[in-house]
Design a protein around this motif. Structure first.
Motif, PDB file in Angstrom:
ATOM      1  N   VAL A 108       0.849  -1.234  -0.063  1.00  0.00           N
ATOM      2  CA  VAL A 108       0.005  -0.103  -0.066  1.00  0.00           C
ATOM      3  C   VAL A 108       0.709   0.757  -0.249  1.00  0.00           C
ATOM      4  CG1 VAL A 108      -1.762   1.166   1.416  1.00  0.00           C
ATOM      5  CG2 VAL A 108      -1.773  -1.075   1.362  1.00  0.00           C
ATOM      6  N   GLN A 109       1.164   1.381  -1.146  1.00  0.00           N
ATOM      7  CA  GLN A 109       1.749   3.639  -1.012  1.00  0.00           C
ATOM      8  C   GLN A 109       0.676   3.973  -1.884  1.00  0.00           C
ATOM      9  OE1 GLN A 109       4.959   3.415  -0.657  1.00  0.00           O
ATOM     10  NE2 GLN A 109       5.361   1.002   0.267  1.00  0.00           N
ATOM     11  N   PRO A 110       0.840   5.053  -1.314  1.00  0.00           N
ATOM     12  CA  PRO A 110       0.371   6.114  -2.043  1.00  0.00           C
ATOM     13  C   PRO A 110       0.360   5.867  -3.805  1.00  0.00           C
ATOM     14  CG  PRO A 110       2.085   7.890  -1.140  1.00  0.00           C
ATOM     15  CD  PRO A 110       2.455   6.009  -1.103  1.00  0.00           C
ATOM     16  N   GLU A 111       1.307   5.727  -4.849  1.00  0.00           N
ATOM     17  CA  GLU A 111       0.874   5.396  -6.176  1.00  0.00           C
ATOM     18  C   GLU A 111      -0.321   5.003  -6.306  1.00  0.00           C
ATOM     19  OE1 GLU A 111       4.639   7.098  -5.753  1.00  0.00           O
ATOM     20  OE2 GLU A 111       3.367   5.101  -4.072  1.00  0.00           O
ATOM     21  N   LEU A 112      -0.149   3.240  -5.357  1.00  0.00           N
ATOM     22  CA  LEU A 112      -1.512   2.368  -5.363  1.00  0.00           C
ATOM     23  C   LEU A 112      -3.456   2.811  -5.316  1.00  0.00           C
ATOM     24  CD1 LEU A 112      -1.697  -1.762  -4.225  1.00  0.00           C
ATOM     25  CD2 LEU A 112      -2.820  -0.083  -3.385  1.00  0.00           C
ATOM     26  N   VAL A 113      -2.667   3.979  -3.761  1.00  0.00           N
ATOM     27  CA  VAL A 113      -4.241   4.498  -3.655  1.00  0.00           C
ATOM     28  C   VAL A 113      -4.565   4.869  -4.678  1.00  0.00           C
ATOM     29  CG1 VAL A 113      -4.963   5.727  -1.548  1.00  0.00           C
ATOM     30  CG2 VAL A 113      -3.842   4.290  -1.375  1.00  0.00           C
ATOM     31  N   ALA A 114      -4.142   5.699  -4.670  1.00  0.00           N
ATOM     32  CA  ALA A 114      -4.389   6.630  -6.410  1.00  0.00           C
ATOM     33  C   ALA A 114      -4.861   6.126  -7.437  1.00  0.00           C
ATOM     34  CB  ALA A 114      -3.141   7.169  -7.150  1.00  0.00           C
ATOM     35  N   CYS A 115      -4.182   4.932  -8.080  1.00  0.00           N
ATOM     36  CA  CYS A 115      -4.690   3.666  -9.306  1.00  0.00           C
ATOM     37  C   CYS A 115      -6.538   3.721  -8.298  1.00  0.00           C
ATOM     38  CB  CYS A 115      -4.032   2.595  -8.713  1.00  0.00           C
ATOM     39  SG  CYS A 115      -2.101   3.199 -10.200  1.00  0.00           S
TER      40      CYS A 115
END
Length: 210
Positions: free
Chosen positions: A131-138
């Motif tokens: 869970v990284q910010p990029e995954l959350v944004a996707c």
């Protein structure tokens, strides 16, 4: 069926896992591709999703797993059980999630679960957490309003870290605002069964797309 031995920890930042897998043809992958889709990131041995696919035949289920031997194992188990609303993909969610989600039939993704991910305890290794910010944004870009994210871990620091990443994104809100006392699912992962069997806590949170 005997499960072959696989590595417990896989570094998602390794060059070995940076390729983008071939995207499936969703129209032929599921008999009813228009059904709502539950995406499980880090599906491991598939214990949880096989139960869910049986409980909810009017949903489709997709498990993403970075360890290819486990994906092969899960697909064999699925085929033996004849579960046509269930599929597993070899995938590094930190690199392949965006094109995978973009290829889905519109408005089908309704729920995402991330359960008991590798904790990567050492500070220098925490960039490997799923869970990284990029995954959350996707996920925020594809999940429709009212769609939800279910997070579970038996490690408090990991549960807090995952929750913080979703709370930071303006597209999600947590409900309720505290840990859930019980699982929202009628099925458990194998790790969850072992943890609860020992009388240890599981930290759970739900985030809903605004």
């Amino acid at each position: 069926m005997a499960l072959i031995r696989v590595r417990q920890h896989v570094n998602p930042l390794s060059n070995k896992y940076q390729g983008i897998p071939a995207l499936p043809d969703w129209g032929t992958l599921y008999p009813q591709p228009e059904q709502p889709l539950h995406l499980d990131i880090g599906s491991a041995k598939g214990h949880f999703l096989r139960q869910m696919a049986t409980h909810y035949p009017d949903w489709n289920f997709l498990g993403l797993e970075i360890r290819a031997p486990l994906v092969d194992y899960c697909l064999r188990q699925r085929d033996e059980a004849g579960q046509h609303n269930l599929h597993f993909l070899f995938c590094n969610a930190n690199t392949s999630l965006q094109p995978l989600l973009a290829s889905l039939p519109p408005a089908t993704l309704q729920r995402v679960s991330i359960q008991f991910p590798d904790p990567w305890f050492k500070k220098r290794h925490q960039k490997r957490r799923v869970v990284q910010p990029e995954l959350v944004a996707c996920l925020a870009a594809v999940l429709p309003s009212g769609g939800d994210i279910v997070l579970q871990s038996d490690v408090l620091d990991v549960a807090v870290d995952m929750s913080d990443r979703f709370a930071e994104h303006p597209g999600f809100y947590q409900t309720p605002e505290s840990w859930l006392p019980t699982s929202p699912f009628p099925a458990q992962t194998d790790r969850e069964e072992v943890t609860l069997g020992k009388g240890l806590p599981v930290y759970r949170a739900i985030f809903v797309k605004k």
